[in-house]
Design a protein around this motif. Sequence first.
Motif, mmCIF file in Angstrom:
data_model
loop_
_atom_site.group_PDB
_atom_site.id
_atom_site.type_symbol
_atom_site.label_atom_id
_atom_site.label_comp_id
_atom_site.label_asym_id
_atom_site.label_seq_id
_atom_site.Cartn_x
_atom_site.Cartn_y
_atom_site.Cartn_z
ATOM 1 N N TRP A 191 3.046 0.747 12.643
ATOM 2 C CA TRP A 191 3.365 1.917 11.660
ATOM 3 C C TRP A 191 2.551 2.238 10.615
ATOM 4 C CZ3 TRP A 191 7.386 3.963 14.297
ATOM 5 C CH2 TRP A 191 8.387 3.145 14.989
ATOM 6 N N TYR A 192 2.563 3.344 10.459
ATOM 7 C CA TYR A 192 1.568 3.970 9.163
ATOM 8 C C TYR A 192 2.168 3.269 7.968
ATOM 9 C CZ TYR A 192 -1.402 7.337 10.883
ATOM 10 O OH TYR A 192 -2.464 7.981 11.523
ATOM 11 N N GLU B 100 3.542 3.000 4.007
ATOM 12 C CA GLU B 100 4.190 4.078 3.255
ATOM 13 C C GLU B 100 3.855 3.806 1.901
ATOM 14 O OE1 GLU B 100 8.333 3.783 4.135
ATOM 15 O OE2 GLU B 100 8.040 4.264 6.162
ATOM 16 N N CYS B 101 3.726 4.898 1.010
ATOM 17 C CA CYS B 101 3.016 4.814 -0.446
ATOM 18 C C CYS B 101 4.023 5.601 -1.303
ATOM 19 C CB CYS B 101 1.805 5.438 -0.779
ATOM 20 S SG CYS B 101 0.117 4.460 0.239
ATOM 21 N N THR B 102 4.625 4.930 -2.309
ATOM 22 C CA THR B 102 5.358 5.465 -3.465
ATOM 23 C C THR B 102 4.542 5.740 -4.642
ATOM 24 O OG1 THR B 102 7.455 4.810 -2.120
ATOM 25 C CG2 THR B 102 7.645 5.579 -4.538
ATOM 26 N N ARG C 183 14.761 3.179 2.091
ATOM 27 C CA ARG C 183 14.375 3.866 3.198
ATOM 28 C C ARG C 183 15.549 4.940 3.674
ATOM 29 N NH1 ARG C 183 10.276 2.686 5.840
ATOM 30 N NH2 ARG C 183 11.383 3.301 7.944
ATOM 31 N N ASP D 277 12.541 9.611 4.975
ATOM 32 C CA ASP D 277 11.451 8.683 5.016
ATOM 33 C C ASP D 277 11.100 8.289 6.386
ATOM 34 O OD1 ASP D 277 11.089 8.637 2.081
ATOM 35 O OD2 ASP D 277 12.236 6.651 2.096
ATOM 36 N N GLN E 240 9.281 6.823 9.852
ATOM 37 C CA GLN E 240 8.205 5.817 10.498
ATOM 38 C C GLN E 240 7.528 6.590 11.140
ATOM 39 O OE1 GLN E 240 10.480 2.369 11.753
ATOM 40 N NE2 GLN E 240 9.706 1.267 9.815
ATOM 41 N N GLU F 263 0.470 11.337 7.200
ATOM 42 C CA GLU F 263 0.242 10.449 6.030
ATOM 43 C C GLU F 263 1.556 10.980 5.127
ATOM 44 O OE1 GLU F 263 -3.719 10.694 4.969
ATOM 45 O OE2 GLU F 263 -4.244 8.615 5.487
ATOM 46 N N LEU F 264 2.107 10.201 4.414
ATOM 47 C CA LEU F 264 3.257 10.655 3.514
ATOM 48 C C LEU F 264 3.318 10.062 2.529
ATOM 49 C CD1 LEU F 264 5.843 12.655 3.284
ATOM 50 C CD2 LEU F 264 7.080 10.926 4.371
ATOM 51 N N PHE F 265 3.184 10.650 1.261
ATOM 52 C CA PHE F 265 3.058 9.975 -0.115
ATOM 53 C C PHE F 265 4.324 10.707 -0.972
ATOM 54 C CE2 PHE F 265 -0.404 7.816 0.599
ATOM 55 C CZ PHE F 265 -1.461 8.613 1.336
ATOM 56 N N TYR F 266 5.119 10.109 -1.666
ATOM 57 C CA TYR F 266 6.024 10.625 -2.801
ATOM 58 C C TYR F 266 5.545 10.466 -4.164
ATOM 59 C CZ TYR F 266 9.099 10.391 1.352
ATOM 60 O OH TYR F 266 9.600 10.724 2.729
#
Length: 234
Positions: A13-14, A16-18, A193, A214, A216, A228-231
Motif C-alpha cells: 500500500w501507498y 498515508e500522510c496526515t 481510518r 481514506d 487504501q 497520493e493522498l494528503f490531508y
Amino acid sequence: MLVRMMSVAGYRWYPECTVKEQYWDFNQSKYMCTLRVFPDYPGAEEPIHWSYGLGVTVDMAVQDVVYSMLTIMRARHALLQNLEFCYVPASQPGEEGYISGVYFDSAMEDPLLQSTAEMLENRDKDARALRMELYATRARLWTALTQLAPVVQTGYGNMEMLNPVRTHLPAHVDWPAIGGVTPLRGPLLPPIRGPRPHSYPYGSQGPQARVFPDPQVELPGHGGNLYELFYADA
C-alpha cells in the motif's frame, strides 16, 4: 523515491500522510506531519511503520516526514544496501517517532565512493541541525512578538511588525509541491481510518465537505494506479 523504495522492499500500500497545523499567532505556525505504512493485508488499521515530520509549510512537513521514512526503511531492509538506495542515510525512530541519525561507516565503501558517502552523511547532519535552529529561532521570535504586541497595539509601532511575512524562496530552491487533497480548515481529527466526519467552526459547508474517505491505494506492481493522498487539517 519512497514509493520506489517501498515497491522494491515488497510493500503493498501507498503510505498515508496526515498534516496538522499547530497554530501560533504572528504567522509563526508550524505543521506536523504523520506518515503511516500499513501491512500487506487489506483493511489493516494499525501501521507497522510510522514517522513524524515538522515544517513551517505543509510542503516542507510532508517532505520532512517522507525523508524520515526513507532513512528508517533504509535501516530496516538489508537488501537496499546493494541497490540504488545504498547511499540514503539510515536511521532509527527516536523519541515519539522522530528520527535519530545512525549512519553506516563510509570507510566501508568502495574507495572511489568514500568521499561521496561521507559528504552525504555530513550534509544530512547539517540539514537536521539547521532545522533545529529554525524552530528554536521561530519560538524565540514568537516570544518576542508576544511581549511586543501590547506596545504596538497601543499605537507605538506599525501593526505589520506583529505579522512578519515568510520568506518566499526562488522557484529552483523552493519545496516541491506535494499535490493531493486539502480539505477546508476545521478542528483536529483523530487518526482513524475509513470515512470520517469533518465539521467546521468557520460557517456552513455543503454536504460534500462533511465526510471524506481514506482509501487504501496499492503501490505499482499490485494493480493500483499512481495516487497520493494528503490531508491538511488545522
